[in-house]
Structures are given as structure tokens and as C-alpha cells.
Write an enzyme that holds these catalytic residues in place. Structure first.
Site, PDB file in Angstrom:
ATOM      1  N   SER A   1      11.303  -6.663  -2.984  1.00 55.56           N
ATOM      2  CA  SER A   1      12.371  -7.108  -2.088  1.00 55.56           C
ATOM      3  C   SER A   1      11.751  -7.687  -0.829  1.00 55.56           C
ATOM      4  CB  SER A   1      13.291  -5.942  -1.720  1.00 55.56           C
ATOM      5  OG  SER A   1      12.642  -5.065  -0.801  1.00 55.56           O
ATOM      6  N   VAL A   2      12.605  -8.101   0.091  1.00 59.46           N
ATOM      7  CA  VAL A   2      12.124  -8.572   1.392  1.00 59.46           C
ATOM      8  C   VAL A   2      11.305  -7.494   2.099  1.00 59.46           C
ATOM      9  CG1 VAL A   2      14.193  -7.840   2.639  1.00 59.46           C
ATOM     10  CG2 VAL A   2      12.848  -9.778   3.501  1.00 59.46           C
ATOM     11  N   LYS A   3      11.556  -6.225   1.780  1.00 60.67           N
ATOM     12  CA  LYS A   3      10.845  -5.133   2.439  1.00 60.67           C
ATOM     13  C   LYS A   3       9.417  -4.954   1.924  1.00 60.67           C
ATOM     14  CE  LYS A   3      14.370  -3.875   4.992  1.00 60.67           C
ATOM     15  NZ  LYS A   3      14.357  -4.034   6.456  1.00 60.67           N
ATOM     16  N   SER A   4       9.071  -5.612   0.814  1.00 64.88           N
ATOM     17  CA  SER A   4       7.676  -5.567   0.360  1.00 64.88           C
ATOM     18  C   SER A   4       6.756  -6.124   1.439  1.00 64.88           C
ATOM     19  CB  SER A   4       7.508  -6.387  -0.922  1.00 64.88           C
ATOM     20  OG  SER A   4       8.371  -5.963  -1.942  1.00 64.88           O
TER      21      SER A   4
ATOM     22  N   ALA B   1       6.303  -3.461   4.256  1.00 66.98           N
ATOM     23  CA  ALA B   1       5.570  -2.295   3.760  1.00 66.98           C
ATOM     24  C   ALA B   1       4.077  -2.587   3.745  1.00 66.98           C
ATOM     25  CB  ALA B   1       6.061  -1.906   2.371  1.00 66.98           C
TER      26      ALA B   1
END
Length: 342
Positions: free
Chosen positions: A47-50, A53
Site C-alpha cells: 500500500s501507500v504505507k509501504s 514503513a
């Protein structure tokens, strides 16, 4: 030692696709397909959160704040937790994730798949209770835990300023006029907005959107309209040129419209990023359908709100984030009614 494996090389340089929306003007509208981050991962890919992270863990290791003896812990509504769990576990860390008990099954499964321990918090207590539970766990053994802290870590917006903004600028040949993103931690809109503002000398209009009520079902977004909710340090509203509010029902309606519009064809890929044609062909759709997550539907609605307010014209080039794939949400209330995803 955890033997969980992910391919961090697949993070960044995601595809840009042209989307047909029901607009009153002939603005060009594009979606940045963020589930191509960690696209080989199960449960809907990344996701965009990869992005954040990876950048938060990289930064912590480079500064000497994180080593192999630490347990990585993070509060999350879902996507950041799954991506932190995947990347931290692959680097050999023990991981604990704190999340509301109504998080989507796909995100819970992704965290468990990485071998992380989950601490559930009653969703009826609100998201602030998730953060408080995380802080209480850390207080029991401060030397054991390392918290990336997506809500305060400058590597969150920094990741988007360094990667998302130049990717969009290059993929549109510098023609982007509007950037639209939702507000959760505020990292995406803040970092990408800063980056595009700098690249365009202020010509790009930065538009943030939030849910229009506290009790909503747009996963990943935060209601910040009133001052009685936690306001992330990573969210710099001064970067925004405009803010709009969207409802859960219209967000789901727009996601369904995208599925229906591309029932028998794919959106035109205008920039593949780092991905080859075979990867795009196999990862763009799920079970034969082009389905996006809840916040992506909200992004489409935000673009419609701009159009309705006459903030777009025939020369507008709008980019919004397709944050994750819709099959992560197949088990949440209302989803079957809106998208009929098995």
C-alpha cells in the site's frame, strides 16, 4: 531469527493510470497505484504505507535508534501496521501491532502472516484508545520497544517528499496542476504537497480531504475537523491550498463506479514506474475486477467535489492516490453492498 521475506526493491516507482470520472470538464485525472509496492505480498499486496514503513525503519537503523534486540511496536488502523510488520519481520525484528478490533480481515491477516503479535483495542473506544494502548505497552518495558511512530516521525512525510512527489512530477512531465490525498497521519498530503510545491514553484494546488463525520468507515482516514481528536505532528495543514470533506457513502459509491467503469477494460497505464507489462497485467486487477480501497473511493469523490466547486478546467491535470487494493476490505460492513467482492 524471523525467516519472513519480502522484496523491498518493489517499493517506490508505482504506476500511474488515467481514470475516467464523471466530470463536467475535460480535466485529465490520474491515479497512482500504490498496491504495486510489495506487490508480491499476499492479502492485496502492499500500500501507500509501504513507503513510510521502509523510510522509518531505514532512518531508525541509520541513526542507531533500532537494533536487533528491539521489538518494533506501532499503533495502526491497518495499512501501516501490516507494512511495518512485513518489513520489520523480514529484517529479523520481533513485532507487535496495536489495532482496533474492527480492522479489515485482509490487514489483520497480513500482520499475522508476518508473525507479528496483535493487541486489539475495542473500536468503540475510538482510535485515540489505540494510541493510548500502545503507549501503555511501551511504558511496561521502555528499553525493549522501538516505536517508529508514524504520527510524529518526520521520515513519514519525508518519504513522500523524497519519492512520491518526484515520481508524480516525472510521470506527468511536470504538467500536474492538482494533487489530492486523504488525511490519516497527514504524511502523504504533507510530504507530497511539499515536494510538488517545490518542484512547481508553487503552481500545483495541494488538496487534502477528510471524512465529514467522526463515525465513518473510510479506512485509514482521520476525522480532524474538530479540535477534540489527536492531531498528528506529521500533518502540516499549511501545505494545503484547499480542503474538502467526503462521506462514507459517496466514497463507496465512487469505488463502485470505478469497478463498473473498468469491468471489461483496464485503465490506461500512462507510466508503468518500475514494473514490466506482465506484472501490471497480473496485479492491476483482482479476480478480474478493478477494485480500489475505501480511501481511494474517497479520493475520487474529492476530485468530484473540486469539479462541482468549479476548481477544475480543461487544462487541469489531477493526480490522486489509489492507496490500496479493494480486496483487503471484503469483510467490512457495507463492502459487499457497494462492491460485491467475494
Amino acid at each position: 531469527m524471523n525467516d519472513f521475506v519480502v522484496d523491498e526493491a518493489t517499493i517506490f516507482e508505482t504506476p500511474l493510470v488515467k481514470l475516467e470520472l464523471d466530470l463536467s470538464v475535460d480535466a485529465d485525472v490520474y491515479g497512482k497505484v500504490e498496491w504495486f509496492n510489495l506487490h508480491d505480498a499476499p492479502y492485496g499486496g502492499g500500500s501507500v504505507k509501504s513507503r513510510i514503513a521502509k523510510e522509518m525503519l531505514d532512518g531508525a537503523e541509520a541513526r542507531g535508534e533500532l537494533d536487533g534486540d528491539a521489538t518494533v511496536i506501532e499503533p495502526t488502523s491497518g495499512n501501516t501496521g501490516s507494512e511495518v510488520a512485513r518489513l520489520a519481520a523480514a529484517r529479523g525484528y520481533d513485532v507487535e501491532i496495536v489495532m482496533p478490533d474492527n480492522a479489515s480481515g485482509g490487514k489483520i491477516d497480513a500482520v499475522r502472516d508476518a508473525g507479528a503479535e496483535i493487541h486489539f483495542v475495542d473500536a468503540d473506544r475510538g482510535y485515540d484508545a489505540v494510541i493510548e494502548r500502545c503507549e501503555a505497552l511501551i511504558a511496561t518495558d521502555p528499553d525493549r520497544y522501538y516505536r517508529p511512530n508514524q504520527y510524529e516521525n518526520p521520515d513519514n512525510p519525508g518519504a513522500h517528499e523524497r519519492t512520491t512527489a518526484p515520481e508524480i512530477w516525472d510521470a506527468t512531465d511536470g504538467d500536474v496542476t492538482h494533487f489530492v490525498a486523504g488525511v490519516g497521519t497527514g504524511g502523504t498530503i504533507t510530504g507530497t504537497g511539499r515536494g510538488l510545491t517545490g518542484l512547481s514553484d508553487g503552481a500545483v494546488e495541494v488538496v487534502g480531504f477528510e471524512p465529514d463525520e467522526p463515525l465513518h468507515a473510510i479506512d485509514g482516514l482521520k476525522f480532524l475537523k474538530t479540535g477534540d481528536h489527536y492531531h498528528p505532528d506529521t500533518y502540516d495543514e499549511s501545505v494545503l491550498d484547499r480542503k474538502v470533506y467526503v462521506s462514507t457513502s459517496t466514497a463507496y459509491d465512487r469505488a463502485r463506479e470505478l469497478r463498473d467503469r473498468y469491468a471489461d477494460r483496464d485503465p490506461a497505464v500512462t507510466d508503468p514506474g518500475q514494473h514490466d507489462p506482465e506484472t501490471i497485467e497480473t496485479r492491476l486487477r483482482v479476480d478480474g475486477q478493478f477494485v480500489v480501497g475505501t480511501s481511494s473511493g474517497a479520493g475520487a469523490q474529492a476530485v468530484h467535489r473540486l469539479d462541482e466547486a468549479d476548481h477544475l478546467d480543461d487544462d487541469s491535470v489531477v493526480v490522486f492516490m489509489l492507496c490500496d487494493r479493494g480486496d483487503k476490505y471484503a469483510d467490512i460492513p457495507l463492502w459487499d453492498a457497494y462492491l460485491d467482492v467475494e
